[in-house]
Design an enzyme around this catalytic site. Structure first.
Site, PDB file in Angstrom:
ATOM      1  N   TYR A  80       4.605   4.866  11.223  1.00 18.74           N
ATOM      2  CA  TYR A  80       4.811   3.444  11.505  1.00 18.74           C
ATOM      3  C   TYR A  80       5.570   2.678  10.417  1.00 18.74           C
ATOM      4  O   TYR A  80       5.744   1.475  10.529  1.00 18.74           O
ATOM      5  CB  TYR A  80       3.465   2.750  11.767  1.00 18.74           C
ATOM      6  CG  TYR A  80       2.429   2.918  10.673  1.00 18.74           C
ATOM      7  CD1 TYR A  80       2.440   2.111   9.529  1.00 18.74           C
ATOM      8  CD2 TYR A  80       1.414   3.871  10.781  1.00 18.74           C
ATOM      9  CE1 TYR A  80       1.495   2.254   8.540  1.00 18.74           C
ATOM     10  CE2 TYR A  80       0.460   4.025   9.794  1.00 18.74           C
ATOM     11  CZ  TYR A  80       0.509   3.207   8.679  1.00 18.74           C
ATOM     12  OH  TYR A  80      -0.442   3.361   7.686  1.00 18.74           O
ATOM     13  N   ARG A 107       0.861  -1.179   0.000  1.00 22.76           N
ATOM     14  CA  ARG A 107       0.000   0.000   0.000  1.00 22.76           C
ATOM     15  C   ARG A 107       0.899   1.231   0.000  1.00 22.76           C
ATOM     16  O   ARG A 107       1.461   1.614   1.024  1.00 22.76           O
ATOM     17  CB  ARG A 107      -0.880  -0.029   1.252  1.00 22.76           C
ATOM     18  CG  ARG A 107      -1.994   0.998   1.268  1.00 22.76           C
ATOM     19  CD  ARG A 107      -2.564   1.103   2.673  1.00 22.76           C
ATOM     20  NE  ARG A 107      -1.652   1.818   3.550  1.00 22.76           N
ATOM     21  CZ  ARG A 107      -1.468   1.552   4.846  1.00 22.76           C
ATOM     22  NH1 ARG A 107      -2.084   0.536   5.406  1.00 22.76           N
ATOM     23  NH2 ARG A 107      -0.640   2.284   5.565  1.00 22.76           N
ATOM     24  N   HIS A 151      -3.388   4.323   4.915  1.00 24.90           N
ATOM     25  CA  HIS A 151      -4.517   3.393   5.017  1.00 24.90           C
ATOM     26  C   HIS A 151      -5.781   4.057   4.483  1.00 24.90           C
ATOM     27  O   HIS A 151      -6.505   3.495   3.663  1.00 24.90           O
ATOM     28  CB  HIS A 151      -4.709   2.959   6.462  1.00 24.90           C
ATOM     29  CG  HIS A 151      -5.938   2.145   6.690  1.00 24.90           C
ATOM     30  ND1 HIS A 151      -6.079   0.872   6.186  1.00 24.90           N
ATOM     31  CD2 HIS A 151      -7.095   2.422   7.354  1.00 24.90           C
ATOM     32  CE1 HIS A 151      -7.269   0.393   6.528  1.00 24.90           C
ATOM     33  NE2 HIS A 151      -7.897   1.321   7.227  1.00 24.90           N
TER      34      HIS A 151
END
Length: 355
Positions: free
Chosen positions: A266, A253, A257
């Site tokens: 992260y 990805r 998100h």
């Protein structure tokens, strides 16, 4: 412990054919061109959707940047009568089915309840609840069995969805009843901010399929031809009565998100750059150039269509009316229940006081 091999590749990261001989990559030129067009359109529209959300025209948006090959390769290999059960990131699959960008935009604007009319294209409304739609896919497949239809259902899930109880129930149910279902897991490496390595202890997601008694395939999710090939095989197996298949499409990805997420908190920039070097569109473009399928004329035509679709999307969404809040109550059941009618009236009264 079962150990599934490295992801299947037909086209390497440099755009060169691999040594793999089991699966075909010599699709008709018109099919190869179609896949290219869908991938480019998906990338361009994905960018426009993000822009529109940042400008306040959409409530939220989940980008599919980097996952175009997985979605389009899988969806394009199916029949139009095969049912798709998407999560919420499947822009490429929606485009493949002929669902318009304006229709998708209405969903993210909150004015069209999950895309109810997606069903006209044998595509279920999007599922925000993680993993629940796997059960819907299996239920539809079992219905097809009982109606003696030869349609196949495909549940599009992320790696995070495989950690949900509903997904486990769906996988087990499909295996027990040999349902004609394909579980297409787009392993994009993160369940929001949780990396795959902290989601399970198996060697790979695909290894988990053995526990349900179904075959599994790991495929390079950035290789559109490989995704097309393995989905074609799995769908035919299901159609022939062979039951479900678990496909793990290994991809990444590239964006957040959703537009409310900050992925820099992260994941490392070095990892993002490493995956950027495996970009599915750049890879496929190099392959098509080398084979002579992709010409300057084709590239220009596709770029022109992408620009027009982006313009059409903006025209459809900018300044569009806000949704009628009463629809939230009216579309839950075929006939509204007395309790929902009471709640609707109470809300409308409160809103009237504020206006």
């Amino acid at each position: 412990m079962a150990v599934i091999s490295a992801p299947l590749q037909l086209v390497g990261a440099d755009g060169a054919p691999t040594a793999e001989t089991r699966y075909r990559r010599d699709l008709p030129p018109e099919t190869l061109s179609w896949l290219y067009e869908l991938m480019v359109l998906t990338r361009e529209l994905d960018t426009e959707f993000v822009n529109l959300q940042r400008q306040g025209e959409l409530a939220l948006y989940a980008s599919c940047r980097g996952q175009e090959a997985a979605q389009i390769g899988a969806a394009a290999s199916l029949r139009k009568t095969d049912w798709l059960f998407p999560q919420y990131r499947e822009l490429g699959a929606f485009l493949t089915r002929g669902i318009s960008p304006a229709q998708m935009g209405a969903v993210w604007r909150g004015s069209w309840h999950g895309g109810l009319s997606f069903t006209e294209r044998c595509c279920a409304p999007i599922s925000i609840q993680i993993g629940t739609h796997g059960l819907h896919a299996v239920g539809a497949a079992m219905a097809a069995q009982r109606l003696d239809e030869d349609s196949v259902t495909v549940a599009f899930m992320g790696d995070g969805a495989t950690s949900e109880g509903d997904a486990h129930e769906a996988l087990n149910l499909a295996a027990v009843f040999a349902a004609p279902t394909v579980f297409f897991i787009q392993n994009n490496q993160f369940a929001i901010s949780t990396p795959e390595r902290r989601q399970h202890a198996a060697t790979s997601l695909a290894d988990r399929a053995a526990g349900y008694g179904m075959p599994a395939v790991r495929v390079d999710g950035n290789d559109v031809l490989a995704c097309f090939a393995v989905m074609s095989e799995a769908a035919q197996r299901a159609r022939d009565g062979g039951g479900p298949t678990f496909i793990e499409a290994v991809t990444y990805r590239m964006g957040p998100h959703t537009t409310s997420d900050d992925p820099t908190r992260y994941r490392a920039d070095a990892d993002v750059q490493d995956w950027a070097a495996r970009d599915p569109i750049a890879r496929y473009t190099a392959y098509l150039r080398a084979t002579g399928v992709l010409t300057d004329r084709l590239a220009e035509r596709v770029a022109g269509r992408a620009a027009r679709l982006r313009t059409d999307l903006r025209k459809a969404l900018i300044g569009a009316p806000d949704p009628d809040i009463a629809e939230v109550f009216d579309t839950v059941y075929h006939d509204i229940t007395p309790e929902l009618a009471r709640q609707r009236e109470e809300l409308l009264i409160e809103l009237g006081k504020e206006s």
